[in-house]
Scaffold this motif. Sequence first.
Motif, PDB file in Angstrom:
ATOM      1  N   ASP A 117       0.856  -1.197   0.000  1.00 42.82           N
ATOM      2  CA  ASP A 117       0.000   0.000   0.000  1.00 42.82           C
ATOM      3  C   ASP A 117       0.891   1.245   0.000  1.00 42.82           C
ATOM      4  N   THR A 118       0.347   2.339  -0.554  1.00 41.10           N
ATOM      5  CA  THR A 118       1.048   3.631  -0.563  1.00 41.10           C
ATOM      6  C   THR A 118       0.106   4.660   0.024  1.00 41.10           C
ATOM      7  N   ARG A 119       0.562   5.350   1.103  1.00 42.30           N
ATOM      8  CA  ARG A 119      -0.284   6.355   1.750  1.00 42.30           C
ATOM      9  C   ARG A 119       0.558   7.216   2.667  1.00 42.30           C
ATOM     10  N   MET A 120      -0.128   8.232   3.241  1.00 45.45           N
ATOM     11  CA  MET A 120       0.507   9.124   4.213  1.00 45.45           C
ATOM     12  C   MET A 120       0.473   8.453   5.586  1.00 45.45           C
ATOM     13  N   SER A 121       1.637   8.392   6.235  1.00 46.23           N
ATOM     14  CA  SER A 121       1.708   7.783   7.568  1.00 46.23           C
ATOM     15  C   SER A 121       1.067   8.712   8.587  1.00 46.23           C
ATOM     16  N   ALA A 122       0.148   8.177   9.380  1.00 51.23           N
ATOM     17  CA  ALA A 122      -0.542   8.983  10.386  1.00 51.23           C
ATOM     18  C   ALA A 122       0.367   9.324  11.556  1.00 51.23           C
ATOM     19  N   SER A 123       1.412   8.541  11.775  1.00 53.17           N
ATOM     20  CA  SER A 123       2.265   8.743  12.957  1.00 53.17           C
ATOM     21  C   SER A 123       3.418   9.700  12.677  1.00 53.17           C
ATOM     22  N   VAL A 124       4.054   9.609  11.509  1.00 55.91           N
ATOM     23  CA  VAL A 124       5.216  10.466  11.198  1.00 55.91           C
ATOM     24  C   VAL A 124       4.895  11.497  10.132  1.00 55.91           C
ATOM     25  N   GLN A 125       3.641  11.528   9.645  1.00 53.89           N
ATOM     26  CA  GLN A 125       3.210  12.534   8.673  1.00 53.89           C
ATOM     27  C   GLN A 125       4.126  12.577   7.450  1.00 53.89           C
ATOM     28  N   GLN A 126       4.393  11.394   6.855  1.00 58.47           N
ATOM     29  CA  GLN A 126       5.224  11.294   5.664  1.00 58.47           C
ATOM     30  C   GLN A 126       4.644  10.201   4.775  1.00 58.47           C
ATOM     31  N   ARG A 127       4.730  10.394   3.451  1.00 56.20           N
ATOM     32  CA  ARG A 127       4.168   9.441   2.499  1.00 56.20           C
ATOM     33  C   ARG A 127       5.119   8.252   2.374  1.00 56.20           C
ATOM     34  N   TYR A 128       4.586   7.018   2.527  1.00 60.48           N
ATOM     35  CA  TYR A 128       5.392   5.795   2.493  1.00 60.48           C
ATOM     36  C   TYR A 128       4.793   4.788   1.515  1.00 60.48           C
ATOM     37  N   TYR A 129       5.716   3.911   1.043  1.00 60.65           N
ATOM     38  CA  TYR A 129       5.332   2.722   0.298  1.00 60.65           C
ATOM     39  C   TYR A 129       5.542   1.536   1.222  1.00 60.65           C
ATOM     40  N   TYR A 130       4.451   0.848   1.559  1.00 64.20           N
ATOM     41  CA  TYR A 130       4.484  -0.212   2.566  1.00 64.20           C
ATOM     42  C   TYR A 130       4.455  -1.592   1.917  1.00 64.20           C
ATOM     43  N   GLU A 131       5.202  -2.541   2.583  1.00 65.35           N
ATOM     44  CA  GLU A 131       5.095  -3.967   2.248  1.00 65.35           C
ATOM     45  C   GLU A 131       5.025  -4.730   3.568  1.00 65.35           C
ATOM     46  N   ALA A 132       4.083  -5.660   3.672  1.00 63.93           N
ATOM     47  CA  ALA A 132       3.917  -6.429   4.906  1.00 63.93           C
ATOM     48  C   ALA A 132       3.815  -7.911   4.571  1.00 63.93           C
ATOM     49  N   ILE A 133       4.355  -8.756   5.489  1.00 63.96           N
ATOM     50  CA  ILE A 133       4.207 -10.208   5.356  1.00 63.96           C
ATOM     51  C   ILE A 133       3.663 -10.723   6.690  1.00 63.96           C
ATOM     52  N   TYR A 134       3.033 -11.823   6.616  1.00 68.05           N
ATOM     53  CA  TYR A 134       2.380 -12.402   7.806  1.00 68.05           C
ATOM     54  C   TYR A 134       3.022 -13.736   8.139  1.00 68.05           C
ATOM     55  N   LEU A 135       3.532 -13.817   9.375  1.00 66.51           N
ATOM     56  CA  LEU A 135       4.043 -15.075   9.878  1.00 66.51           C
ATOM     57  C   LEU A 135       2.934 -15.678  10.723  1.00 66.51           C
ATOM     58  N   PRO A 136       2.191 -16.654  10.200  1.00 67.64           N
ATOM     59  CA  PRO A 136       0.971 -17.160  10.852  1.00 67.64           C
ATOM     60  C   PRO A 136       1.209 -17.517  12.320  1.00 67.64           C
TER      61      PRO A 136
END
Length: 584
Positions: A117-136
């Motif tokens: 996902d790409t959006r503005m970070s609510a915590s640091v007020q900066q636009r980021y490109y996010y990647e997440a993985i899930y370790l079940p």
Amino acid sequence: MKKRLIAINAVIVIIGFTVAFAIAGMKIQAQYRMEFTNRLDTALAILQTRKEDILQNPKTVAENVGKELSQSGQQIRISIIDPSGKVVGDSAKEEIDQNHLTRPEIQAALHSGRGYDTRMSASVQQRYYYEAIYLPGDFYLRAALPTAELDAALKRLWMTALLSMLLGIAVVCALTGYLVYRVTEPLQKLSAAAKQISGGDYSCRVDGSFRDEVGELALSFNRMAESTENAVAQLKSQQKQLEGVLQGMNDGVIAASKDGTILFLNQSAGRLLKNPSISAGRKLEGSLLINRIAERMKAALRGDSFDKQNIETEDGKQYSIYTAVIPGQRDAAALAVITDETRIRKLERLRSEFVANVTHELKTPLTSIRGSIELLKSTNRDEKTRLYFYDVLDIEAERLQHLIDDMLVLSQIENAKEDPSARPCVVANAVEKCVSRLRPVAEKSGIAVQIQVDPSLIVSCSPTRLEQLIGNLIENAIKYNRPDGRVDIIGVRQRKTAVIRVKDTGIGIAPEHFGRLFERFYRVDASRSREIGGTGLGLSIVKHLAVLYGGEVGVESQAGKGSTFTVRLPLAQDGSEKSALKTI
């Protein structure tokens, strides 16, 4: 035309540059996204190797990995999130109070193992490109890169695109302006010649020598102008020949050229079209009727099959329009013959309606009479039965007599332009006579009749006609009333008008019947009207009598709540009033 061509070329350049730079922007953005994804994959792979350390102290692991990546020139933000969505470690800032389970990349990782996902970070007020993985069963690992570098590259791209477009538009406009001037010079001469011809100068021609298609166009234009000049001259000659014959016709005659210019019209046409500005040499346009005639003439020039059409105008006038191409001048001029058929159509309609209504009204009593006679003739009847049939014959014969009498009265009123027997009449006297005559009918049904008429009301009418007018309204109020009902007759003075109201408490009339209430033979309830002996002519007689004496009649009613009929008649002159009062 010049401005249009320049604008078209400018738009083409803008569209071309926009499409090109849009494609380039998407390619650059896709390249950056691929590079960002590879960098984030590497960061997440490093985190996966430290699973045991993460389980013991996720906050320290996130900060250490973040520092390692920063020292290597990778400004990657590391976040570790537990299965409930709570951030347990973050290399940029702690987010203990924020739940990240609903974030798009976390949801995608939950369902497919990996999310972006790409959006503005609510915590640091900066636009980021996010990647997440899930370790079940353990946690979510998330890495993020700021998109400032990508945004700066796209900004530079679009600034370059804007400057390039402006430069391209300037160059295109300059070249287009030069080319347009060279191309449109002969077209301007053609346009000027066309304006002169449209103004009536058919001798105008295009001068100059032009090449290619423009030269052929100029030559064709000159030939067209010559043909038009010859055609107009010939039409004028024919117009002079026909003018003498057509001026004497009662029907309107109009001849018009293909472009709608009137070549000829007789005096009857001007009278029928009621337009003083219409004349030869002008365009055939103006009122709705004139425009529809023009359409018919154009249709005739196009070769449509119909020749004669009927036209009805908004004011109810009906015209018959015959259109045809003038012989020998096909595709050059058309002829229209206009006949006013309003009076003929109206008389035909009235005759048809009258015959239909009279036939319908006579059929019922005649059928009853014939049936009674046949039953009397068929076999011997006892005295009681014969008396019953005699009563039926008498009632139906009386109904026929009333119908014929009302028809004669109505015919006399309609044919009379004025009443020579009119004289000052006291309205109160006429009302008293009508009520005295109809009181037995009212008492039979228990209907109370109340009179409140100003004794000074005097109108100029025939006494008999005035009693017919008021008597018909009172009789209807009694017949169509309810048992134990009431009829109020009120007469008042309003300025120079006598206002007579007949109000009842009867069955009332629905609003949809108001428009036709005063037509001949029209009944609101046909079965009830015949049952009580109505002819359907009473209200029509009232209306025509009111009009005969310069007045009017109206109605106010509600179904089930009674009706009020109002007649307004002009008061007699002062001298006539005094004379009438002396005779009371």
